[in-house]
Motif scaffolding. Structure first.
Motif, short mmCIF file in Angstrom:
data_model
loop_
_atom_site.label_atom_id
_atom_site.label_comp_id
_atom_site.label_asym_id
_atom_site.label_seq_id
_atom_site.Cartn_x
_atom_site.Cartn_y
_atom_site.Cartn_z
N PHE A 137 0.83 -1.22 0.00
CA PHE A 137 0.00 0.00 0.00
C PHE A 137 0.86 1.26 0.00
O PHE A 137 0.36 2.35 0.25
N ARG A 141 8.06 19.34 0.07
CA ARG A 141 6.70 19.77 -0.26
C ARG A 141 6.39 21.13 0.36
O ARG A 141 5.81 22.00 -0.26
N GLY A 145 -3.67 8.73 4.30
CA GLY A 145 -2.41 8.06 3.99
C GLY A 145 -1.26 8.77 4.68
O GLY A 145 -0.27 9.15 4.06
N ASN A 195 0.95 7.76 6.78
CA ASN A 195 2.17 7.00 7.07
C ASN A 195 2.48 7.16 8.57
O ASN A 195 1.57 7.06 9.39
N ASP A 213 -4.29 6.16 8.29
CA ASP A 213 -3.49 5.28 7.43
C ASP A 213 -3.99 3.85 7.59
O ASP A 213 -4.49 3.47 8.65
N ASP A 268 -8.73 1.97 6.64
CA ASP A 268 -8.65 1.75 5.20
C ASP A 268 -9.68 2.69 4.58
O ASP A 268 -10.87 2.47 4.70
N PHE A 269 -9.18 3.73 3.95
CA PHE A 269 -10.08 4.76 3.44
C PHE A 269 -11.05 4.20 2.40
O PHE A 269 -12.09 4.80 2.14
N MET A 323 -1.38 13.16 -0.15
CA MET A 323 -0.01 13.34 -0.62
C MET A 323 0.61 11.98 -0.93
O MET A 323 0.81 11.16 -0.03
C1 LIG Z 1 3.79 6.72 -0.11
S1 LIG Z 1 3.05 6.90 1.44
C2 LIG Z 1 2.78 8.64 1.58
C3 LIG Z 1 2.88 9.12 3.02
C4 LIG Z 1 2.63 10.62 3.24
N1 LIG Z 1 1.32 11.01 2.80
C5 LIG Z 1 3.67 11.45 2.56
O1 LIG Z 1 3.41 11.93 1.45
O2 LIG Z 1 4.76 11.60 3.13
C6 LIG Z 1 1.40 6.33 1.10
C7 LIG Z 1 0.62 6.02 2.35
O3 LIG Z 1 -0.74 5.75 2.00
C8 LIG Z 1 -1.22 4.72 2.84
N2 LIG Z 1 -2.40 4.08 2.21
C9 LIG Z 1 -2.43 3.36 1.07
N3 LIG Z 1 -3.67 2.90 0.83
C10 LIG Z 1 -4.47 3.37 1.84
C11 LIG Z 1 -5.84 3.25 2.16
N4 LIG Z 1 -6.66 2.51 1.40
N5 LIG Z 1 -6.31 3.85 3.26
C12 LIG Z 1 -5.48 4.58 4.06
N6 LIG Z 1 -4.16 4.71 3.82
C13 LIG Z 1 -3.65 4.12 2.72
C14 LIG Z 1 -0.02 3.79 2.98
O4 LIG Z 1 -0.09 2.92 4.07
C15 LIG Z 1 1.14 4.78 3.06
O5 LIG Z 1 1.48 5.09 4.39
#
Ligand SMILES: C[S@@+](CC[C@H](N)C(=O)[O-])C[C@H]1O[C@@H](n2cnc3c(N)ncnc32)[C@H](O)[C@@H]1O
Length: 312
Positions: A31, A46, A74, A76, A110, A135-136, A164
């Motif tokens: 994910f 950013r 998300g 993290n 997240d 889980d969004f 992001m």
């Molecule tokens: C690449 S990281 C980005 C983290 C942060 N937003 C940043 O830009 O620094 C993507 C994040 O999205 C979360 N994510 C992915 N699918 C998701 C979902 N369905 N619901 C909630 N979070 C999710 C992942 O667990 C991960 O921590």
């Protein structure tokens, strides 16, 4: 860690994965739930593009003090959430506003419980930032958890959402329809929405990585019809299908990701965009490479969105 040159031209997700991905399935971060994501795609990269007074200008304080509510999807392990919170409470000189207490409240979610636990433990502002595992894409729990947060403030929507570097992971795991629905939910939940989409090259890098690890391909990778210029695709979906309007592109990060601010058309009708922001963004347009800011210029944004649609 990958060689610096490779990180600059390549994809941050790939660089992050090379530093021992955390295990949900053996060897994978399916994910994008990388344990030290912010080391590879730093919050500062950013933030330098975003005016610190942005939220204060979008939501000027009235006599009734009500906090600005943000939703970080998300999040993290919370590094970017905390950095955004501090940034938007600071002045241009980096000093924190003295009367800022209670001004901003973020709900940060997240899918990965381990990352959320770390975020909770390490958060320096526990009163202002709430971290939850969600889980969004699970509509039922999304509704319950988000409403329970909003109800505490007597509100039904967030002032601003942050999305992001998340769209690719939703897209790879839930397909075109999943991405479309994800953006639909976000636009119905937030007056403003700041989106940092991953470009298509990151999709290829993510698919290559799972192959290298000997894991199954992402279910949807080969069948995605929404592809190519992902920033443009996301602008198209949000503006044509979900009633949002592109307000501004703040430029691109070193990782070649644009920061796009949208707002609901309903918001546009009721709140004018502050003059000071228009000036700021015009100034930015003058000093930024036009190639990277195709949609910038707030006062002509309708024209720009029209041009964008004609081009895409
Ligand atoms: C690449 S990281 C980005 C983290 C942060 N937003 C940043 O830009 O620094 C993507 C994040 O999205 C979360 N994510 C992915 N699918 C998701 C979902 N369905 N619901 C909630 N979070 C999710 C992942 O667990 C991960 O921590």
């Amino acid at each position: 860690m990958a060689a610096p040159t490779e990180q600059v031209v390549g994809c941050v997700e790939e660089a992050a994965a090379e530093e021992k991905p955390r295990i949900l399935e053996p060897g994978a971060a399916p994910f994008g739930n990388f344990p030290h994501y912010s080391r590879f795609h730093s919050p500062e990269e950013r933030l330098r593009l975003l005016p610190p007074e942005l939220l204060r200008q979008l939501f000027p304080r009235s006599s009734e003090t009500r906090p600005i509510l943000g939703l970080d999807v998300g999040c993290n392990s919370g590094d970017l959430s905390v950095a955004l919170y501090k940034h938007f409470l600071s002045q241009r000189d980096g000093e924190t506003c003295s009367d800022a207490t209670g001004e901003l409240c973020f709900l940060c979610c997240d899918i990965d419980p381990v990352l959320v636990e770390r975020a909770k433990k390490e958060c320096p502002f526990p009163d202002a930032l709430t971290f939850i595992t969600l889980d969004f894409m699970n509509q039922k729990s999304q509704k319950v958890l988000l409403n329970s947060f909003l109800n505490q403030f007597g509100r039904s929507v967030f002032d601003i959402g942050f999305c992001m570097s998340v769209t690719m992971w939703i897209h790879l795991n839930h397909g075109d329809h999943g991405l479309w629905e994800f953006l639909a939910h976000l636009s119905s939940l937030c007056h403003y929405l700041l989106v940092e989409p991953q470009p298509w090259k990151c999709y290829r890098a993510a698919a290559r990585r799972v192959r290298k690890l000997g894991l199954n391909d992402f279910d949807h990778f080969h069948s995605l019809a929404i592809r190519g210029d992902m920033a443009s695709q996301i602008v198209r979906i949000l503006t044509q299908d979900h009633g949002m309007e592109l307000v501004c592109c703040f430029g691109n990060t070193n990782w070649d990701r644009s920061l796009l601010l949208f707002r609901t058309k309903q918001t546009t009708e009721t709140q004018p965009i502050p003059e000071s922001l228009i000036e700021e963004w015009k100034r930015k347009e003058e000093v930024t490479n036009l190639e990277t800011v195709r949609w910038e210029s707030i006062d002509t944004n309708k024209e720009v969105v029209k041009r964008f649609h004609a081009e895409s």
